[in-house]
Write an enzyme that holds these catalytic residues in place. Structure first.
Site, mmCIF file in Angstrom:
data_model
loop_
_atom_site.group_PDB
_atom_site.id
_atom_site.type_symbol
_atom_site.label_atom_id
_atom_site.label_comp_id
_atom_site.label_asym_id
_atom_site.label_seq_id
_atom_site.Cartn_x
_atom_site.Cartn_y
_atom_site.Cartn_z
ATOM 1 N N ASP A 64 -58.856 -9.072 28.031
ATOM 2 C CA ASP A 64 -60.193 -8.610 28.386
ATOM 3 C C ASP A 64 -60.587 -7.376 27.558
ATOM 4 O OD1 ASP A 64 -62.582 -8.701 29.725
ATOM 5 O OD2 ASP A 64 -61.826 -7.775 31.571
ATOM 6 N N ASN A 117 -66.844 -18.510 32.535
ATOM 7 C CA ASN A 117 -67.401 -17.964 31.285
ATOM 8 C C ASN A 117 -68.573 -18.796 30.745
ATOM 9 O OD1 ASN A 117 -64.207 -16.670 30.131
ATOM 10 N ND2 ASN A 117 -65.905 -15.533 31.038
HETATM 11 C C1 IPE Z 1 -61.563 -13.102 32.415
HETATM 12 O O1 IPE Z 1 -62.357 -12.121 31.851
HETATM 13 C C2 IPE Z 1 -61.576 -14.321 31.528
HETATM 14 C C3 IPE Z 1 -60.909 -14.180 30.241
HETATM 15 C C4 IPE Z 1 -60.274 -13.129 29.813
HETATM 16 C C5 IPE Z 1 -60.973 -15.345 29.410
HETATM 17 P P1 IPE Z 1 -63.892 -11.901 32.259
HETATM 18 O O2 IPE Z 1 -64.361 -10.774 31.448
HETATM 19 O O3 IPE Z 1 -64.621 -13.184 32.169
HETATM 20 O O4 IPE Z 1 -63.753 -11.517 33.808
HETATM 21 P P2 IPE Z 1 -64.737 -10.721 34.772
HETATM 22 O O5 IPE Z 1 -66.056 -11.424 34.711
HETATM 23 O O6 IPE Z 1 -64.825 -9.328 34.255
HETATM 24 O O7 IPE Z 1 -64.084 -10.783 36.120
HETATM 25 C C1 IPE Z 2 -62.683 -11.097 26.892
HETATM 26 O O1 IPE Z 2 -63.557 -10.099 26.509
HETATM 27 C C2 IPE Z 2 -62.949 -12.399 26.186
HETATM 28 C C3 IPE Z 2 -63.498 -13.461 27.040
HETATM 29 C C4 IPE Z 2 -63.714 -13.378 28.330
HETATM 30 C C5 IPE Z 2 -63.820 -14.716 26.384
HETATM 31 P P1 IPE Z 2 -64.973 -9.910 27.189
HETATM 32 O O2 IPE Z 2 -65.995 -10.674 26.406
HETATM 33 O O3 IPE Z 2 -64.906 -10.236 28.647
HETATM 34 O O4 IPE Z 2 -65.212 -8.352 26.976
HETATM 35 P P2 IPE Z 2 -65.839 -7.309 27.998
HETATM 36 O O5 IPE Z 2 -65.118 -7.467 29.294
HETATM 37 O O6 IPE Z 2 -67.294 -7.656 28.130
HETATM 38 O O7 IPE Z 2 -65.609 -5.985 27.348
HETATM 39 MG MG MG Z 3 -64.538 -9.135 30.310
#
Ligand code: IPE
Ligand code: IPE
Ligand code: MG
Length: 228
Positions: free
Chosen positions: A17, A65
């Site tokens: 994340d 997602n």
């Molecule tokens: C969890 O991260 C999913 C992945 C790392 C693929 P998100 O960024 O989607 O999770 P939330 O929305 O902050 O809980």
């Molecule tokens: C994790 O990074 C990747 C995926 C969930 C695909 P994020 O895109 O969730 O990054 P933040 O949480 O917005 O920083």
């Molecule tokens: Mg995230």
């Protein structure tokens, strides 16, 4: 403390994340954060052998997602295509067995085809890289329970046998980067007795050294499983 027996992890899972926040911090487009995130994955897979792990499971795309803007989803799918193309030969060469958890068949047809080719070509590998794609743990558990019921008996064992992770070692350690402390629908069943490790590092900054640090911490944890 020091006389506790040291234990070695077999299976680590990571909620990768913080790509978006990394990009924001560097005044770059969000897609660049995801691209740097792929580079962090590559570094880790290259170090897999040296970790001694039997399995590394990475949360790459959740079933939730899909709520993201179309453009971001397109970027992520594009990165996936490029990653498979560029890194598959290395997987084969280094004996990395690819596994997918989640309903990857809902992805674009060409990606499904690439993934299935990659699964077939890496099937003989020794260490497993499990990638969670279109993965949601609640959906996985519901499906596994329904399949167990159709088979006649619903028990913790029959449910576990129908999870996507049925052929993987038990989950030892779950890591989440970027300072968030939640599971976001990842490996809910499997983490029943897993240890947790959190870091403020954003995913693109995560290195094999961070994983080593997590494994060192894990080695000193006392696991009780409800006993004493
Ligand atoms: C969890 O991260 C999913 C992945 C790392 C693929 P998100 O960024 O989607 O999770 P939330 O929305 O902050 O809980
Ligand atoms: C994790 O990074 C990747 C995926 C969930 C695909 P994020 O895109 O969730 O990054 P933040 O949480 O917005 O920083
Ligand atoms: Mg995230």
């Amino acid at each position: 403390m020091t006389d506790l027996p040291q234990q070695r992890a077999r299976h680590v899972a990571i909620i990768m994340d913080g790509n978006g926040r990394w990009a924001k911090r560097h005044h770059l487009p969000r897609a660049m954060g995801h691209q740097k995130g792929v580079e962090a994955v590559r570094r880790l897979v290259r170090a897999l052998e040296s970790t001694g792990l039997e399995c590394l499971t990475l949360y790459a795309f959740s079933s939730e997602n899909w709520k993201r803007p179309e453009e971001e989803i397109r970027d992520l799918m594009g990165l996936m295509r490029r990653f498979i193309k560029s890194d598959l030969p290395e997987f084969v060469e280094n004996g990395v067995r690819l596994k997918i958890i989640g309903d990857y068949t809902a992805l674009d047809a060409d990606i499904v085809e690439m993934l299935e080719d990659a699964l077939a070509r890496t099937a003989g590998g020794g260490r497993t890289l499990a990638v969670a794609l279109n993965y949601g743990s609640q959906q996985e558990i519901a499906r596994a329970a329904a399949e167990a019921a159709a088979g006649g008996e619903v028990t913790t064992e029959t449910i576990a046998a129908h999870l996507d992770t049925a052929d993987l070692p038990p989950l030892d350690l779950l890591i989440r980067t970027s300072g968030e402390h939640r599971l976001s629908n990842f490996l809910l069943w499997q983490s029943a007795y897993a240890e947790f490790w959190f870091t403020e590092e954003l995913w693109p900054d995560f290195t094999p050294e961070h994983l080593s640090q997590a494994l060192d911490d894990f080695a000193r944890r006392e696991r009780r499983y409800g006993g004493r």
